[in-house]
Design a protein around this motif. Structure first.
Motif, PDB file in Angstrom:
ATOM      1  N   MET A 233       0.845  -1.179   0.000  1.00  0.00           N
ATOM      2  CA  MET A 233       0.000   0.000   0.000  1.00  0.00           C
ATOM      3  C   MET A 233       0.891   1.244   0.000  1.00  0.00           C
ATOM      4  SD  MET A 233      -3.344   0.973   2.217  1.00  0.00           S
ATOM      5  CE  MET A 233      -4.013  -0.591   1.738  1.00  0.00           C
ATOM      6  N   THR A 234       0.505   2.227  -0.783  1.00  0.00           N
ATOM      7  CA  THR A 234       1.257   3.471  -0.914  1.00  0.00           C
ATOM      8  C   THR A 234       0.464   4.613  -0.288  1.00  0.00           C
ATOM      9  OG1 THR A 234       2.232   2.710  -2.996  1.00  0.00           O
ATOM     10  CG2 THR A 234       2.293   5.073  -2.578  1.00  0.00           C
ATOM     11  N   THR A 235       1.132   5.449   0.477  1.00  0.00           N
ATOM     12  CA  THR A 235       0.522   6.653   1.040  1.00  0.00           C
ATOM     13  C   THR A 235       0.770   7.805   0.076  1.00  0.00           C
ATOM     14  OG1 THR A 235       0.885   5.914   3.305  1.00  0.00           O
ATOM     15  CG2 THR A 235       0.558   8.280   2.975  1.00  0.00           C
ATOM     16  N   ILE A 236      -0.286   8.555  -0.229  1.00  0.00           N
ATOM     17  CA  ILE A 236      -0.172   9.753  -1.063  1.00  0.00           C
ATOM     18  C   ILE A 236      -0.438  10.947  -0.163  1.00  0.00           C
ATOM     19  CG2 ILE A 236      -1.002  10.990  -3.082  1.00  0.00           C
ATOM     20  CD1 ILE A 236      -2.071   8.338  -4.139  1.00  0.00           C
ATOM     21  N   ARG A 237       0.539  11.863  -0.115  1.00  0.00           N
ATOM     22  CA  ARG A 237       0.406  13.075   0.702  1.00  0.00           C
ATOM     23  C   ARG A 237       0.238  14.279  -0.217  1.00  0.00           C
ATOM     24  NH1 ARG A 237       5.418  12.284   4.802  1.00  0.00           N
ATOM     25  NH2 ARG A 237       6.508  12.820   2.853  1.00  0.00           N
ATOM     26  N   PHE A 238      -0.691  15.162   0.157  1.00  0.00           N
ATOM     27  CA  PHE A 238      -1.034  16.317  -0.660  1.00  0.00           C
ATOM     28  C   PHE A 238      -0.579  17.594   0.029  1.00  0.00           C
ATOM     29  CE2 PHE A 238      -4.130  12.951  -1.230  1.00  0.00           C
ATOM     30  CZ  PHE A 238      -4.065  12.758  -2.605  1.00  0.00           C
ATOM     31  N   PHE A 239      -0.056  18.535  -0.758  1.00  0.00           N
ATOM     32  CA  PHE A 239       0.445  19.785  -0.224  1.00  0.00           C
ATOM     33  C   PHE A 239      -0.190  20.974  -0.935  1.00  0.00           C
ATOM     34  CE2 PHE A 239       3.534  16.554   0.689  1.00  0.00           C
ATOM     35  CZ  PHE A 239       3.868  16.812   2.003  1.00  0.00           C
ATOM     36  N   ALA A 240      -0.347  22.070  -0.204  1.00  0.00           N
ATOM     37  CA  ALA A 240      -0.807  23.367  -0.716  1.00  0.00           C
ATOM     38  C   ALA A 240      -2.099  23.230  -1.541  1.00  0.00           C
ATOM     39  CB  ALA A 240       0.313  24.032  -1.499  1.00  0.00           C
ATOM     40  N   ALA A 241      -2.084  23.684  -2.796  1.00  0.00           N
ATOM     41  CA  ALA A 241      -3.291  23.684  -3.632  1.00  0.00           C
ATOM     42  C   ALA A 241      -3.826  22.274  -3.866  1.00  0.00           C
ATOM     43  CB  ALA A 241      -3.002  24.363  -4.970  1.00  0.00           C
ATOM     44  N   ALA A 242      -2.942  21.284  -3.901  1.00  0.00           N
ATOM     45  CA  ALA A 242      -3.402  19.899  -4.077  1.00  0.00           C
ATOM     46  C   ALA A 242      -4.228  19.462  -2.874  1.00  0.00           C
ATOM     47  CB  ALA A 242      -2.215  18.959  -4.280  1.00  0.00           C
ATOM     48  N   ARG A 243      -3.780  19.813  -1.681  1.00  0.00           N
ATOM     49  CA  ARG A 243      -4.532  19.481  -0.472  1.00  0.00           C
ATOM     50  C   ARG A 243      -5.888  20.178  -0.485  1.00  0.00           C
ATOM     51  NH1 ARG A 243      -1.200  20.062   4.520  1.00  0.00           N
ATOM     52  NH2 ARG A 243      -0.943  22.130   3.643  1.00  0.00           N
ATOM     53  N   ALA A 244      -5.910  21.431  -0.932  1.00  0.00           N
ATOM     54  CA  ALA A 244      -7.179  22.170  -0.989  1.00  0.00           C
ATOM     55  C   ALA A 244      -8.147  21.529  -1.984  1.00  0.00           C
ATOM     56  CB  ALA A 244      -6.917  23.626  -1.371  1.00  0.00           C
ATOM     57  N   ALA A 245      -7.655  21.090  -3.125  1.00  0.00           N
ATOM     58  CA  ALA A 245      -8.519  20.485  -4.140  1.00  0.00           C
ATOM     59  C   ALA A 245      -9.035  19.115  -3.707  1.00  0.00           C
ATOM     60  CB  ALA A 245      -7.769  20.351  -5.465  1.00  0.00           C
ATOM     61  N   VAL A 246      -8.180  18.360  -3.041  1.00  0.00           N
ATOM     62  CA  VAL A 246      -8.554  17.002  -2.638  1.00  0.00           C
ATOM     63  C   VAL A 246      -9.378  17.014  -1.355  1.00  0.00           C
ATOM     64  CG1 VAL A 246      -7.594  14.794  -1.868  1.00  0.00           C
ATOM     65  CG2 VAL A 246      -6.614  15.952  -3.827  1.00  0.00           C
ATOM     66  N   GLY A 247      -9.005  17.879  -0.423  1.00  0.00           N
ATOM     67  CA  GLY A 247      -9.764  17.993   0.818  1.00  0.00           C
ATOM     68  C   GLY A 247      -9.225  17.169   1.977  1.00  0.00           C
ATOM     69  N   VAL A 248      -8.100  16.486   1.786  1.00  0.00           N
ATOM     70  CA  VAL A 248      -7.468  15.716   2.853  1.00  0.00           C
ATOM     71  C   VAL A 248      -5.956  15.899   2.768  1.00  0.00           C
ATOM     72  CG1 VAL A 248      -9.295  13.968   2.986  1.00  0.00           C
ATOM     73  CG2 VAL A 248      -7.333  13.586   1.490  1.00  0.00           C
TER      74      VAL A 248
ATOM     75  N   ASP B  37       4.542  12.157  -2.635  1.00  0.00           N
ATOM     76  CA  ASP B  37       4.183  13.523  -2.265  1.00  0.00           C
ATOM     77  C   ASP B  37       3.729  14.253  -3.514  1.00  0.00           C
ATOM     78  OD1 ASP B  37       4.876  13.254   0.451  1.00  0.00           O
ATOM     79  OD2 ASP B  37       6.966  13.695   0.009  1.00  0.00           O
ATOM     80  N   VAL B  38       2.563  14.880  -3.455  1.00  0.00           N
ATOM     81  CA  VAL B  38       2.005  15.637  -4.577  1.00  0.00           C
ATOM     82  C   VAL B  38       2.348  17.099  -4.349  1.00  0.00           C
ATOM     83  CG1 VAL B  38      -0.095  16.233  -5.828  1.00  0.00           C
ATOM     84  CG2 VAL B  38       0.155  13.948  -4.823  1.00  0.00           C
ATOM     85  N   MET B  39       3.181  17.639  -5.262  1.00  0.00           N
ATOM     86  CA  MET B  39       3.712  18.982  -5.106  1.00  0.00           C
ATOM     87  C   MET B  39       3.192  19.874  -6.239  1.00  0.00           C
ATOM     88  SD  MET B  39       5.555  18.142  -2.506  1.00  0.00           S
ATOM     89  CE  MET B  39       6.551  19.567  -2.232  1.00  0.00           C
ATOM     90  N   PRO B  40       2.215  20.739  -5.950  1.00  0.00           N
ATOM     91  CA  PRO B  40       1.738  21.658  -6.987  1.00  0.00           C
ATOM     92  C   PRO B  40       2.781  22.741  -7.230  1.00  0.00           C
ATOM     93  CG  PRO B  40       0.651  22.106  -4.911  1.00  0.00           C
ATOM     94  CD  PRO B  40       1.508  20.891  -4.695  1.00  0.00           C
ATOM     95  N   PRO B  41       2.639  23.478  -8.325  1.00  0.00           N
ATOM     96  CA  PRO B  41       3.565  24.590  -8.571  1.00  0.00           C
ATOM     97  C   PRO B  41       3.473  25.604  -7.429  1.00  0.00           C
ATOM     98  CG  PRO B  41       2.119  24.230 -10.466  1.00  0.00           C
ATOM     99  CD  PRO B  41       1.629  23.355  -9.359  1.00  0.00           C
ATOM    100  N   PHE B  42       4.610  26.093  -7.005  1.00  0.00           N
ATOM    101  CA  PHE B  42       4.657  27.080  -5.930  1.00  0.00           C
ATOM    102  C   PHE B  42       5.129  28.404  -6.502  1.00  0.00           C
ATOM    103  CE2 PHE B  42       5.202  23.055  -3.737  1.00  0.00           C
ATOM    104  CZ  PHE B  42       4.370  23.206  -2.645  1.00  0.00           C
ATOM    105  N   ALA B  43       4.525  29.487  -6.083  1.00  0.00           N
ATOM    106  CA  ALA B  43       4.958  30.813  -6.511  1.00  0.00           C
ATOM    107  C   ALA B  43       6.303  31.139  -5.870  1.00  0.00           C
ATOM    108  CB  ALA B  43       3.912  31.845  -6.107  1.00  0.00           C
ATOM    109  N   GLY B  44       7.189  31.694  -6.661  1.00  0.00           N
ATOM    110  CA  GLY B  44       8.469  32.154  -6.142  1.00  0.00           C
ATOM    111  C   GLY B  44       9.503  31.066  -5.923  1.00  0.00           C
ATOM    112  N   GLY B  45       9.267  29.845  -6.403  1.00  0.00           N
ATOM    113  CA  GLY B  45      10.327  28.869  -6.195  1.00  0.00           C
ATOM    114  C   GLY B  45      10.047  27.565  -6.651  1.00  0.00           C
TER     115      GLY B  45
END
Length: 79
Positions: free
Chosen positions: A1-16, A71-79
């Motif tokens: 089993m694989t854990t998928i972790r969401f960050f920033a905008a991805a977390r907001a879109a997914v809701g967890v 880890d799901v990493m959406p585009p980040f502003a400034g870096g």
């Protein structure tokens, strides 16, 4: 089993913060995520980069066999 972790905008879109999957390919795992905002999630995952057990990729055909964490990493502003 694989854990998928969401960050920033991805977390907001997914809701967890994270979920788990038994999918064997990254794209299948991402498509199966039950997102709070499915339309936003569909658009966003096209632009994300992914850390698969710490290795960066944009290739959604990446196998997940024996992968512990994505880890799901959406585009980040400034870096």
């Amino acid at each position: 089993m694989t854990t998928i972790r969401f960050f920033a905008a991805a977390r907001a879109a997914v809701g967890v913060d994270e979920t788990t999957t038994t999918a064997t390919v990254l794209d299948d795992a991402l498509a199966a995520v039950p997102a709070a905002d499915a339309e936003r999630w569909a658009r966003l995952r096209e632009r994300c980069s992914y850390l698969v057990d710490g290795v960066s990729t944009r290739d959604r055909a990446t196998p997940l066999v024996d992968v512990g964490v994505v880890d799901v990493m959406p585009p980040f502003a400034g870096g």
